[in-house]
Design a protein around this motif. Structure first.
Motif, PDB file in Angstrom:
ATOM      1  N   PHE A 107       0.809  -1.212   0.000  1.00 32.59           N
ATOM      2  CA  PHE A 107       0.000   0.000   0.000  1.00 32.59           C
ATOM      3  C   PHE A 107       0.846   1.268   0.000  1.00 32.59           C
ATOM      4  CE2 PHE A 107      -2.527   3.352   1.975  1.00 32.59           C
ATOM      5  CZ  PHE A 107      -3.645   3.315   1.177  1.00 32.59           C
ATOM      6  N   ASN A 110       1.163   4.467  -2.495  1.00 31.45           N
ATOM      7  CA  ASN A 110       0.011   5.336  -2.637  1.00 31.45           C
ATOM      8  C   ASN A 110       0.129   6.679  -1.984  1.00 31.45           C
ATOM      9  OD1 ASN A 110      -2.731   5.053  -3.572  1.00 31.45           O
ATOM     10  ND2 ASN A 110      -2.147   2.947  -3.160  1.00 31.45           N
ATOM     11  N   GLN A 155       1.972   2.270  -8.074  1.00 27.60           N
ATOM     12  CA  GLN A 155       1.287   3.170  -7.147  1.00 27.60           C
ATOM     13  C   GLN A 155      -0.064   2.610  -6.704  1.00 27.60           C
ATOM     14  OE1 GLN A 155       0.119   6.921  -8.815  1.00 27.60           O
ATOM     15  NE2 GLN A 155      -0.193   7.858  -6.810  1.00 27.60           N
ATOM     16  N   GLN A 156      -0.837   2.048  -7.636  1.00 23.56           N
ATOM     17  CA  GLN A 156      -2.244   1.807  -7.327  1.00 23.56           C
ATOM     18  C   GLN A 156      -2.626   0.382  -6.984  1.00 23.56           C
ATOM     19  OE1 GLN A 156      -4.757   3.822 -10.136  1.00 23.56           O
ATOM     20  NE2 GLN A 156      -4.361   5.637  -8.932  1.00 23.56           N
ATOM     21  N   TYR A 159      -3.657   0.082  -3.373  1.00 25.08           N
ATOM     22  CA  TYR A 159      -4.943   0.702  -3.045  1.00 25.08           C
ATOM     23  C   TYR A 159      -6.101  -0.222  -3.422  1.00 25.08           C
ATOM     24  CZ  TYR A 159      -8.108   4.749  -2.639  1.00 25.08           C
ATOM     25  OH  TYR A 159      -9.085   5.631  -2.263  1.00 25.08           O
ATOM     26  N   CYS A 205     -13.421  -0.650  -8.254  1.00 29.73           N
ATOM     27  CA  CYS A 205     -12.008  -0.599  -8.620  1.00 29.73           C
ATOM     28  C   CYS A 205     -11.828  -0.307 -10.101  1.00 29.73           C
ATOM     29  CB  CYS A 205     -11.317  -1.909  -8.266  1.00 29.73           C
ATOM     30  SG  CYS A 205     -11.123  -2.124  -6.505  1.00 29.73           S
TER      31      CYS A 205
ATOM     32  N   TYR B 262       2.576   7.024   7.967  1.00 32.27           N
ATOM     33  CA  TYR B 262       1.839   5.846   7.515  1.00 32.27           C
ATOM     34  C   TYR B 262       2.003   4.692   8.489  1.00 32.27           C
ATOM     35  CZ  TYR B 262       0.943   1.708   4.639  1.00 32.27           C
ATOM     36  OH  TYR B 262       0.503   0.518   4.159  1.00 32.27           O
ATOM     37  N   ILE B 270      -5.900   2.801   6.243  1.00 29.25           N
ATOM     38  CA  ILE B 270      -6.533   1.734   5.468  1.00 29.25           C
ATOM     39  C   ILE B 270      -8.049   1.765   5.647  1.00 29.25           C
ATOM     40  CG2 ILE B 270      -6.715  -0.786   5.333  1.00 29.25           C
ATOM     41  CD1 ILE B 270      -3.685  -0.843   5.462  1.00 29.25           C
ATOM     42  N   VAL B 273      -9.382   4.549   3.481  1.00 26.60           N
ATOM     43  CA  VAL B 273      -9.435   4.183   2.065  1.00 26.60           C
ATOM     44  C   VAL B 273     -10.664   3.330   1.782  1.00 26.60           C
ATOM     45  CG1 VAL B 273      -8.324   2.733   0.336  1.00 26.60           C
ATOM     46  CG2 VAL B 273      -6.998   4.392   1.604  1.00 26.60           C
TER      47      VAL B 273
END
Lengths: 284, 280
Positions: A107, A110, A155-156, A159, A205, B262, B270, B273
């Motif tokens: 993660f 991000n 990067q993603q 997420y 997503c 973080y 988390i 998100v």
């Protein structure tokens, strides 16, 4: 009763946000639509020209190039990110050792901003390309394109993985157990139960990655800057470039018209997603 | 059969350990390069480890902080993020409460406009927004938070209204019957209930404002005020030879606080998100 009492307090509760919203969004938006029909270099001297800005977009071949490149980029990055994120989420919801550490690491990218991400990867990818004897990012649009795909995936994926993990954890355990009792193997549980149950996550997503790919700007600016000769420009950067990097009285109006077209494309994607989500809810 | 799955899990752990090394490798590369002297950071030597000849200690960091005036950028980034996020949380939660409880035509129009604003790409409004901000003098780091409130209201109002709708009306009614004014009710009853959403929204908005590049670039005067992303882009984008050592060090100075933050509040990030995605 609560409603009636706080209604009188609107200058405190609603006004600050509403006023800032008008300054920061509503007025610039309406004005932007108007300016897309005008020729201007500064806002003090504006001449109305009707649809001619929109007609000129078609003559500017950097726009159609950026458009198709962005479509390809958004679709390709969306597929790669979603497949990878789903596979990782599937593995991490099994009880393997160190799940939390893995999740944390995936993660992390991000939180880093697009500009910084671009320079990190520029350093790294140029090093790799040079040792392979390939042209560097700024010299080859193909390498630049794949560089952006790698960057955005890095990067993603984390997420989207988080969203898929949340979805998979919500699949009721007794449903999977029932399937196993009935003799379903792990492939069948995956395709007949897990994937249908997490379809809402898949929709979210897919939508997020598609719009992120379409709107990507910072990473494009810092990784390739549109080099060579605007060949690696995505739409957002193309609009920025039309606005601020070209001289000539016509470009700002054309830039604004491009921005309106860009906005309409994003709205179409959003509406498609909305339609898809609601139609699925009806079925359930 | 149990043994077989166990072996599979061990293989998975090995695969993931490898993948995680790949994942942190870019950052480690930058870290290692930031310790080399500037001349040794070339495209050809990126992957060479610092050795006794090329090791430069923390001199790049000193150069970045003194030569690029990086602390000033750090201060501006921090100032803008703190003021903007605080303002967004306060104003938008109030507005969301008003929208849900009053439910008048104006409130509804405002709510749907907020949702609409989330779809609009920034390029659509960038020129006019920058001009507007310039005209009404909202173009310093001290008051740019108003612009952020305006452009960031969409997401925040949306997240807060979603949560306020689930709060039973009776709690607020009881408070008001007991003599609370609406403002007291808001601070003493609503804010404590909203706390989880406030944290999630705060995280989403902080991630956005701290890393935002284009909005401050267009609104602020780049000669006077630079946030961290602006400083890095300005530094790299300017012509002539770029001091690569200071560049690497600046990247690290930008990343390190984020990573520390973080690791400390990972759980909230988390959750934030997930909350943002499920509603968005």
């Amino acid at each position: 009763m609560v409603g009636k009492t706080i209604k009188k307090y609107w200058p405190i509760f609603l006004l600050p946000t509403a006023a800032a919203f008008c300054i920061g969004f509503l007025w610039p938006f309406v004005w932007g639509i108007y300016l897309s029909f005008c020729q201007f270099t500064t806002v003090s001297k504006v001449t109305f020209v009707g649809f001619s800005n929109y007609a000129k977009i078609m003559l500017d071949n950097t726009f159609s190039h950026a458009f198709w490149l962005t479509v390809l980029f958004a679709i390709l990055s969306s597929v790669i990110i979603n497949v990878m994120a789903f596979l990782i989420a599937l593995a991490l919801t099994k009880k393997i050792k160190g799940t939390n550490v893995f999740r944390t690491i995936f993660f992390m990218p991000n939180l880093i901003g697009g500009i910084v991400l671009g320079y990190i990867w520029q350093t790294l990818l140029n090093g790799i390309l040079m040792s392979l004897g390939q042209p560097l990012l700024a010299l080859s649009a193909t390498n630049g394109f794949w560089g952006m795909i790698i960057l955005l995936s890095w990067q993603q994926i984390g997420y989207m993985m988080i969203i898929y993990i949340a979805g998979l954890n919500n699949v009721p355990g007794d449903l999977i157990e029932a399937a196993q009792v009935d003799g379903a193997n792990s492939w069948q549980t995956l395709f007949r139960i897990k994937i249908p149950m997490i379809m809402p996550s898949v929709t979210i997503c897919t939508f997020l990655t598609l719009t992120n790919g379409f709107k990507m700007f910072d990473q494009n600016l810092s990784l390739t800057g549109g080099d060579p000769q605007k060949a690696s420009q995505l739409l957002a950067l193309n609009i920025y470039d039309t606005f601020y990097a070209r001289s000539g009285p016509q470009w700002k109006g054309i830039g604004q018209a491009k921005a309106v077209v860009f906005f309409l494309i994003v709205v179409v994607i959003a509406l498609a997603q909305l339609r898809l989500t609601t139609s699925k809810e009806v079925q359930q | 059969m149990i043994q077989k799955t166990k072996r599979n899990y061990t293989i998975l752990t090995v695969v993931f350990t490898f993948l995680c090394i790949v994942w942190v490798y870019p950052i480690v590369t930058i870290l290692l390069n930031s310790l080399k002297d500037t001349k040794s950071i070339t495209t050809r030597d990126v992957f060479n480890l610092p050795n006794s000849k090329t090791f430069a200690g923390i001199s790049n960091y000193v150069e970045s902080i003194t030569g690029m005036n990086f602390l000033r950028s750090f201060f501006f980034s921090l100032l803008i993020s703190l003021t903007s996020v605080a303002l967004i949380l306060l104003c938008c939660s109030m507005a969301a409460w008003y929208v849900v409880r009053v439910n008048s035509l104006i409130a509804k129009i405002f709510y749907y406009l907020c949702i609409f604003s989330m779809v609009v790409p920034f390029q659509m409004v960038m020129f006019t927004l920058a001009t507007t901000a310039d005209r009404i003098k909202l173009n310093t780091p001290y008051n740019i938070c108003v612009i952020y409130l305006g452009f960031g209201a969409g997401l925040a109002v949306f997240m807060f209204t979603g949560f306020v709708k689930s709060i039973p009306l009776e709690i607020e009614e009881a408070a008001m019957i007991d003599g609370c004014s609406p403002i007291q009710t808001y601070f003493k009853v609503l804010v404590p209930i909203l706390k989880p959403t406030i944290i999630s929204t705060a995280i989403l908005e902080t991630m956005w404002v701290w890393n935002d590049y284009l909005l401050p670039t267009l609104v602020l005067d780049i000669k006077k005020y630079r946030t961290i992303p602006m400083a890095i882009q300005y530094f790299r984008g300017s012509y002539g030879t770029v001091n690569m050592g200071a560049m690497m060090a600046s990247i690290m100075i930008d990343i390190i606080p984020i990573i520390i933050m973080y690791l400390v509040c990972q759980k909230y990030i988390i959750e934030g998100v997930i909350a943002g995605a499920v509603k968005g």
